[in-house]
Design an enzyme around this catalytic site. Structure first.
Site, mmCIF file in Angstrom:
data_model
loop_
_atom_site.group_PDB
_atom_site.id
_atom_site.type_symbol
_atom_site.label_atom_id
_atom_site.label_comp_id
_atom_site.label_asym_id
_atom_site.label_seq_id
_atom_site.Cartn_x
_atom_site.Cartn_y
_atom_site.Cartn_z
ATOM 1 N N CYS A 18 0.832 -1.188 0.000
ATOM 2 C CA CYS A 18 0.000 0.000 0.000
ATOM 3 C C CYS A 18 0.861 1.228 0.000
ATOM 4 C CB CYS A 18 -0.893 -0.011 1.241
ATOM 5 S SG CYS A 18 -0.915 1.516 2.166
ATOM 6 N N LYS A 21 -2.230 7.408 0.595
ATOM 7 C CA LYS A 21 -3.379 8.057 -0.011
ATOM 8 C C LYS A 21 -3.574 7.679 -1.478
ATOM 9 C CE LYS A 21 -3.412 12.478 0.098
ATOM 10 N NZ LYS A 21 -3.344 13.845 0.624
ATOM 11 N N THR A 49 0.176 17.518 -0.978
ATOM 12 C CA THR A 49 1.258 16.938 -0.185
ATOM 13 C C THR A 49 1.062 15.425 -0.140
ATOM 14 O OG1 THR A 49 0.027 17.235 1.876
ATOM 15 C CG2 THR A 49 1.589 18.981 1.271
ATOM 16 N N SER A 50 2.160 14.679 0.011
ATOM 17 C CA SER A 50 2.076 13.214 0.040
ATOM 18 C C SER A 50 1.740 12.756 1.458
ATOM 19 C CB SER A 50 3.410 12.613 -0.383
ATOM 20 O OG SER A 50 3.841 13.201 -1.572
ATOM 21 N N ASP A 51 0.562 13.132 1.941
ATOM 22 C CA ASP A 51 0.231 12.772 3.314
ATOM 23 C C ASP A 51 -0.606 11.499 3.354
ATOM 24 O OD1 ASP A 51 0.140 13.107 6.154
ATOM 25 O OD2 ASP A 51 0.348 15.257 5.816
ATOM 26 N N ASP A 52 -0.962 11.075 4.576
ATOM 27 C CA ASP A 52 -1.601 9.774 4.752
ATOM 28 C C ASP A 52 -3.082 9.786 4.434
ATOM 29 O OD1 ASP A 52 0.665 8.247 6.037
ATOM 30 O OD2 ASP A 52 0.573 10.033 7.284
ATOM 31 N N ASP A 69 -7.814 2.244 1.551
ATOM 32 C CA ASP A 69 -6.704 1.340 1.266
ATOM 33 C C ASP A 69 -7.243 -0.059 1.014
ATOM 34 O OD1 ASP A 69 -3.771 1.433 1.281
ATOM 35 O OD2 ASP A 69 -4.034 2.755 3.012
ATOM 36 N N HIS A 141 -18.974 -2.116 -0.358
ATOM 37 C CA HIS A 141 -19.298 -2.446 -1.738
ATOM 38 C C HIS A 141 -18.479 -3.653 -2.157
ATOM 39 C CE1 HIS A 141 -20.793 -1.834 -5.759
ATOM 40 N NE2 HIS A 141 -19.563 -1.901 -6.230
HETATM 41 CO CO CO Z 1 0.033 6.276 5.422
HETATM 42 CO CO CO Z 2 -2.280 3.820 3.311
HETATM 43 CO CO CO Z 3 0.390 12.431 9.164
#
Ligand code: CO
Ligand code: CO
Ligand code: CO
Length: 351
Positions: A18, A21, A49-52, A69, A141
C-alpha cells in the site's frame, strides 16, 4: 465442502502493499497529474502533499479525516488477512492524529470459484479489528473479481489545530518508529514457503497491531510531524516527511528495529520488487554508510504493509514519549534525528 484450508490465498495475489493516499509511486504520479479542483479553504490536507489522508474542516473544532486502502492477500490465513487489511487502512487516520469513527468494506472476490467461507473469514478478521478500534462499520461495496482484494475506506475526526501532517518536522527533532521493519521481505518469504509457523505469527502480529495506542500516546506530546510506514518503506516515508518539511534527516541503521532473519532471507532472494523500486526511487535522496551492503540498504527501503508510525518529536519530549510508548507495550525506538538543511536529503549512518 469447506476448502478454506486447501487454498493458498497468496498464490492468487499479484501484488500486495500500500502507498497510503494514492498508491505505488508509478501510479500515484498519474493520479497527481489530475486537474486539481477549485482551491477550497476547508481542505486542510489535500492532494498537493504526500500525506496519509485527506482532512476537511467542518467547523472551528472539527475536521474529518478520510482515507481508503485495499490490496491482494499477503498471508494465506483469510482471518489474518482481514485483520491486516483493516489495521492498515485505519492506520492512516491514526497517522494524522485523528480518531477513526466509521468504515466501509471494499471487497473483490471470485465468488464462483472460491468458497464463501473464505470471504466470511476475511470480513470477520476486519470486523474484529474495527471492534477493537471502536469503529462503526456502516456499509461497503463488493464486486466479483478473479483476484481477491480487500480493504476499507475509513473516516475519522480531528481538531483542526491538532492535525499531525508529515510537513512539520523541525531541525533538532528526534525520529521515533513504533514498529519493527522487514515486513515486505518476510511476507515474500511466506509466499516462497520459507517461514516457520512462529515466524509467520510474529510478522502477522506486527501487521495486526493497531497504531491506536501509539497515536493516542503521541497526542499528549510536542509532536511536529507524523506518518505511517507502508508501501514506500521506512526511507520512502521518511523522505516524504523530509521533503514535505523542507529539512534533512539522519537515520541510525543500528537503531532501526528489524524483525528476525530478515537479512538472511533477503540474501536468499526474498527481496520484493516493490522494495527494489523504492530503493531506486530514493537513489538521489539518500546517502548510505559505507558499512552497509546492498541488502542492508534494501531492508531500509523494504515495502511495509501496516507498519508503525514515524514520529518527529521535539528533542525535549523525545525521551518521555519513548518511555511512555514502551511502557504501554509499543515496540518504539528512537531511530534518528532531523538535521539542518532544507533539501529533504537523508543520511543513513551505522549508529
Ligand atoms: Co500512510
Ligand atoms: Co495507506
Ligand atoms: Co500524518
Amino acid at each position: 465442502m469447506d476448502n478454506s484450508n486447501t487454498v493458498k490465498l497468496t498464490s492468487l495475489s499479484s501484488k500486495g502493499g500500500c502507498g497510503c493516499k494514492i498508491g505505488p509511486a508509478d501510479l500515484s504520479q498519474v493520479l497527481r497529474e489530475l486537474p486539481s479542483a477549485t482551491p477550497n479553504p476547508n481542505v486542510l490536507v489535500g492532494l498537493d502533499t504526500s500525506d496519509d489522508a485527506g482532512v476537511y474542516k467542518l467547523s472551528d473544532d472539527t475536521a474529518v479525516v478520510q482515507t481508503v486502502d485495499f490490496f491482494t492477500p499477503i498471508v494465506d490465513d483469510p482471518y489474518a488477512f482481514g485483520q491486516i487489511a483493516a489495521t492498515n487502512a485505519i492506520s492512516d487516520v491514526y497517522a494524522m492524529g485523528g480518531k477513526p469513527i466509521t468504515a466501509l468494506n471494499i471487497v473483490a472476490f471470485p465468488i464462483s470459484t472460491l468458497d464463501k467461507s473464505i470471504l466470511a473469514d476475511i470480513l470477520r478478521g476486519a470486523g474484529d479489528k474495527l471492534k477493537e478500534a471502536n469503529i462503526a462499520l456502516v456499509g461497503g461495496h463488493s464486486i466479483d473479481d478473479q483476484e481477491p482484494k480487500f480493504g476499507l475506506a475509513v473516516t475519522g475526526i480531528v481538531h483542526p489545530d491538532k492535525v499531525r501532517t508529515n510537513t512539520g518536522a523541525k531541525p533538532g527533532d528526534k525520529l521515533i518508529l513504533t514498529k519493527p521493519i522487514g515486513v515486505g521481505i518476510l511476507t515474500t518469504s511466506i509466499k516462497n514457503g520459507l517461514l516457520h509457523n512462529e515466524e509467520i505469527e510474529r510478522v502477522t502480529n506486527v501487521m495486526t497491531t493497531l497504531n491506536k495506542t501509539a497515536s493516542e500516546t503521541m497526542n499528549a506530546y510536542d509532536v511536529h510531524a507524523c506518518t505511517d510506514v507502508t508501501g514506500f518503506g521506512l526511507l520512502g516515508h521518511a523522505s516524504e516527511m523530509a521533503n514535505g518539511s523542507s529539512v534533512d534527516m539522519r537515520i541510525f541503521y543500528d537503531k532501526v528495529p528489524v524483525l528476525p532473519r530478515v537479512k538472511e532471507l533477503a540474501e536468499e532472494g526474498s527481496v520484493p520488487g516493490g522494495t527494489k523500486n523504492n530503493f531506486k526511487h530514493l537513489a538521489d535522496a539518500v546517502t548510505y554508510a559505507d558499512s552497509m551492503d546492498q541488502y542492508d540498504q534494501w531492508i531500509m527501503c523494504d515495502a511495509v504493509t501496516s507498519g508503525g508510525l514515524l514520529i518527529s518529536v521535539s528533542d525535549k519530549d523525545a525521551d518521555n514519549l519513548l518511555t511512555d510508548l514502551q511502557d504501554k507495550g509499543v515496540e518504539a525506538q528512537i531511530i534518528g534525528e532531523v538535521t539542518d538543511g532544507n533539501t529533504g536529503h537523508i543520511i543513513v549512518d551505522k549508529n
